[in-house]
Design a protein around this motif. Sequence first.
Motif, PDB file in Angstrom:
ATOM      1  N   PHE A   1      -9.180   6.452 -20.995  1.00  0.00           N
ATOM      2  CA  PHE A   1      -9.429   5.015 -21.020  1.00  0.00           C
ATOM      3  C   PHE A   1      -8.421   4.292 -21.915  1.00  0.00           C
ATOM      4  N   THR A   2      -7.158   4.610 -21.694  1.00  0.00           N
ATOM      5  CA  THR A   2      -6.079   3.866 -22.343  1.00  0.00           C
ATOM      6  C   THR A   2      -5.400   3.003 -21.290  1.00  0.00           C
ATOM      7  N   LEU A   3      -5.026   1.801 -21.679  1.00  0.00           N
ATOM      8  CA  LEU A   3      -4.378   0.889 -20.732  1.00  0.00           C
ATOM      9  C   LEU A   3      -3.013   1.398 -20.279  1.00  0.00           C
ATOM     10  N   THR A   4      -2.484   2.417 -20.958  1.00  0.00           N
ATOM     11  CA  THR A   4      -1.221   3.018 -20.506  1.00  0.00           C
ATOM     12  C   THR A   4      -1.447   4.021 -19.374  1.00  0.00           C
ATOM     13  N   ASN A   5      -2.707   4.233 -18.971  1.00  0.00           N
ATOM     14  CA  ASN A   5      -3.053   5.166 -17.890  1.00  0.00           C
ATOM     15  C   ASN A   5      -3.613   4.435 -16.681  1.00  0.00           C
ATOM     16  N   ILE A   6      -3.561   3.111 -16.662  1.00  0.00           N
ATOM     17  CA  ILE A   6      -4.139   2.379 -15.534  1.00  0.00           C
ATOM     18  C   ILE A   6      -3.153   1.393 -14.925  1.00  0.00           C
ATOM     19  N   VAL A   7      -3.467   1.040 -13.664  1.00  0.00           N
ATOM     20  CA  VAL A   7      -2.674   0.071 -12.912  1.00  0.00           C
ATOM     21  C   VAL A   7      -3.617  -0.883 -12.193  1.00  0.00           C
ATOM     22  N   PRO A   8      -3.138  -2.067 -11.811  1.00  0.00           N
ATOM     23  CA  PRO A   8      -3.944  -2.928 -10.945  1.00  0.00           C
ATOM     24  C   PRO A   8      -4.068  -2.268  -9.559  1.00  0.00           C
ATOM     25  N   GLN A   9      -5.269  -1.847  -9.220  1.00  0.00           N
ATOM     26  CA  GLN A   9      -5.493  -1.122  -7.966  1.00  0.00           C
ATOM     27  C   GLN A   9      -6.427  -1.916  -7.065  1.00  0.00           C
ATOM     28  N   ASP A  10      -6.131  -1.895  -5.784  1.00  0.00           N
ATOM     29  CA  ASP A  10      -7.000  -2.526  -4.787  1.00  0.00           C
ATOM     30  C   ASP A  10      -8.425  -2.014  -4.983  1.00  0.00           C
ATOM     31  N   GLU A  11      -9.392  -2.921  -5.156  1.00  0.00           N
ATOM     32  CA  GLU A  11     -10.735  -2.477  -5.525  1.00  0.00           C
ATOM     33  C   GLU A  11     -11.435  -1.699  -4.410  1.00  0.00           C
TER      34      GLU A  11
ATOM     35  N   ASN B   1      -9.832   1.777  -4.633  1.00  0.00           N
ATOM     36  CA  ASN B   1     -10.274   2.468  -5.844  1.00  0.00           C
ATOM     37  C   ASN B   1     -11.703   2.994  -5.708  1.00  0.00           C
ATOM     38  N   GLY B   2     -12.556   2.188  -5.091  1.00  0.00           N
ATOM     39  CA  GLY B   2     -13.949   2.598  -4.936  1.00  0.00           C
ATOM     40  C   GLY B   2     -14.239   3.324  -3.638  1.00  0.00           C
ATOM     41  N   GLY B   3     -13.219   3.400  -2.764  1.00  0.00           N
ATOM     42  CA  GLY B   3     -13.423   3.990  -1.439  1.00  0.00           C
ATOM     43  C   GLY B   3     -12.647   5.260  -1.220  1.00  0.00           C
TER      44      GLY B   3
ATOM     45  N   TYR C   1     -11.024  10.963  -2.438  1.00  0.00           N
ATOM     46  CA  TYR C   1     -10.034  12.006  -2.697  1.00  0.00           C
ATOM     47  C   TYR C   1     -10.275  12.640  -4.068  1.00  0.00           C
ATOM     48  N   GLU C   2     -10.459  11.789  -5.094  1.00  0.00           N
ATOM     49  CA  GLU C   2     -10.645  12.305  -6.454  1.00  0.00           C
ATOM     50  C   GLU C   2     -11.896  13.168  -6.583  1.00  0.00           C
ATOM     51  N   GLN C   3     -12.981  12.730  -5.945  1.00  0.00           N
ATOM     52  CA  GLN C   3     -14.271  13.373  -6.173  1.00  0.00           C
ATOM     53  C   GLN C   3     -14.623  14.454  -5.149  1.00  0.00           C
ATOM     54  N   GLN C   4     -14.128  14.333  -3.930  1.00  0.00           N
ATOM     55  CA  GLN C   4     -14.540  15.277  -2.886  1.00  0.00           C
ATOM     56  C   GLN C   4     -13.402  16.198  -2.442  1.00  0.00           C
ATOM     57  N   THR C   5     -12.284  15.595  -2.035  1.00  0.00           N
ATOM     58  CA  THR C   5     -11.159  16.405  -1.552  1.00  0.00           C
ATOM     59  C   THR C   5     -10.666  17.356  -2.641  1.00  0.00           C
TER      60      THR C   5
ATOM     61  N   ALA D   1      -1.190   6.470  -0.915  1.00  0.00           N
ATOM     62  CA  ALA D   1      -1.970   5.353  -0.384  1.00  0.00           C
ATOM     63  C   ALA D   1      -1.227   4.053  -0.657  1.00  0.00           C
ATOM     64  N   GLU D   2      -1.216   3.177   0.343  1.00  0.00           N
ATOM     65  CA  GLU D   2      -0.719   1.822   0.116  1.00  0.00           C
ATOM     66  C   GLU D   2      -1.769   1.071  -0.692  1.00  0.00           C
ATOM     67  N   ASN D   3      -1.322   0.277  -1.644  1.00  0.00           N
ATOM     68  CA  ASN D   3      -2.242  -0.349  -2.590  1.00  0.00           C
ATOM     69  C   ASN D   3      -2.827  -1.669  -2.091  1.00  0.00           C
ATOM     70  N   ASP D   4      -2.965  -1.778  -0.772  1.00  0.00           N
ATOM     71  CA  ASP D   4      -3.691  -2.924  -0.205  1.00  0.00           C
ATOM     72  C   ASP D   4      -4.514  -2.501   1.010  1.00  0.00           C
ATOM     73  N   LYS D   5      -4.690  -1.166   1.160  1.00  0.00           N
ATOM     74  CA  LYS D   5      -5.468  -0.632   2.277  1.00  0.00           C
ATOM     75  C   LYS D   5      -6.389   0.467   1.758  1.00  0.00           C
ATOM     76  N   ASN D   6      -7.563   0.574   2.372  1.00  0.00           N
ATOM     77  CA  ASN D   6      -8.532   1.587   1.963  1.00  0.00           C
ATOM     78  C   ASN D   6      -8.308   2.874   2.771  1.00  0.00           C
ATOM     79  N   GLN D   7      -7.084   3.439   2.614  1.00  0.00           N
ATOM     80  CA  GLN D   7      -6.715   4.650   3.349  1.00  0.00           C
ATOM     81  C   GLN D   7      -5.881   5.563   2.455  1.00  0.00           C
ATOM     82  N   VAL D   8      -6.121   6.863   2.569  1.00  0.00           N
ATOM     83  CA  VAL D   8      -5.346   7.861   1.838  1.00  0.00           C
ATOM     84  C   VAL D   8      -4.766   8.845   2.846  1.00  0.00           C
ATOM     85  N   GLN D   9      -3.462   9.086   2.753  1.00  0.00           N
ATOM     86  CA  GLN D   9      -2.778  10.000   3.675  1.00  0.00           C
ATOM     87  C   GLN D   9      -2.528  11.334   2.987  1.00  0.00           C
ATOM     88  N   LEU D  10      -3.022  12.416   3.593  1.00  0.00           N
ATOM     89  CA  LEU D  10      -2.819  13.756   3.044  1.00  0.00           C
ATOM     90  C   LEU D  10      -1.463  14.293   3.499  1.00  0.00           C
ATOM     91  N   LEU D  11      -0.682  14.815   2.530  1.00  0.00           N
ATOM     92  CA  LEU D  11       0.677  15.284   2.804  1.00  0.00           C
ATOM     93  C   LEU D  11       0.895  16.661   2.188  1.00  0.00           C
TER      94      LEU D  11
END
Length: 276
Positions: free
Chosen positions: A159-169, A172-174, A179-183, A238-248
């Motif tokens: 929880f340091t501001l040096t570890n965060i970015v403005p992310q599409d909400e 981030n929640g979708g 990906y973070e919690q399940q994949t 992931a593009e930061n304006d779409k609720n999609q994650v591409q696996l590569l």
Amino acid sequence: MLGLLLLQVLACCLWLGHSEVVKSFETSCPQFFFREIPPNEALVPQNPAWICQRYKNQYYFATLYNRKMRIPVYSAYIYQPGPGKRPKTWLVQPQLIGPTYPKTMEKEWTLLNRYNVSLEKLSQSQAILHDYKNLTGLNRGHLNPNGHHDDYSSRVATFTLTNIVPQDEKLNGGAWNNYEQQTMIRRTQGCTTTYVIVGAVPGNNYIAKGRVNKPSHLWSAACCVVDNNYIKAWAVIAENDKNQVQLLTLGELEDTLTELYGRGQVSLFDSDCPRE
């Protein structure tokens, strides 16, 4: 006299090597990278800061920070998920102001009131809490997420501001959260150690009156050691304006980042980590 001078120089060098804003990850906190080799120079911005993220006198992860954009380029950590409370306190990085300030991350309040740092001086060196107020359609997106750590101190350190970015909400929640919690849980089955690097590609838009960059993409790569004979890897973007994650594959992500950053071929992990 010469001996005393040499001792002073040596002491200075030792102090620098253990400070939080460091000269290189290889010499200060290499343990967060597979084979102790961080990503190559192709990701290094014009005005970088190498941060060994320190909380309560312990290193928890590493962040390459873009001082100009006021966002991290990437954070690198070892995946060790566990249950626990989500911290609420946000911290900042004192040594981005200068090397005489504390080595460990602190609250804004502490710097302003105990170290007499002005908010203007703090804001010149990094993002501050006010930058992330009153956002529309965006929120504070962790690169290194607190849920990938198994004790309270390691979660607080994220929880340091040096570890965060403005992310599409929605992202981030979708899909990113999935990906973070399940994949990640599925992909890390059988892994003894999983090294993770999560990054953000600078975009053309800003928040906080042009102070903090809004990334165009977020990406993550993992290199997992199953045993001495088997290593596996995967990646997402992931593009930061779409609720999609591409696996590569790792190789596909590195090629994509090579194009997006435009500073030469990107290498995220040591060559022993498979690209296919």
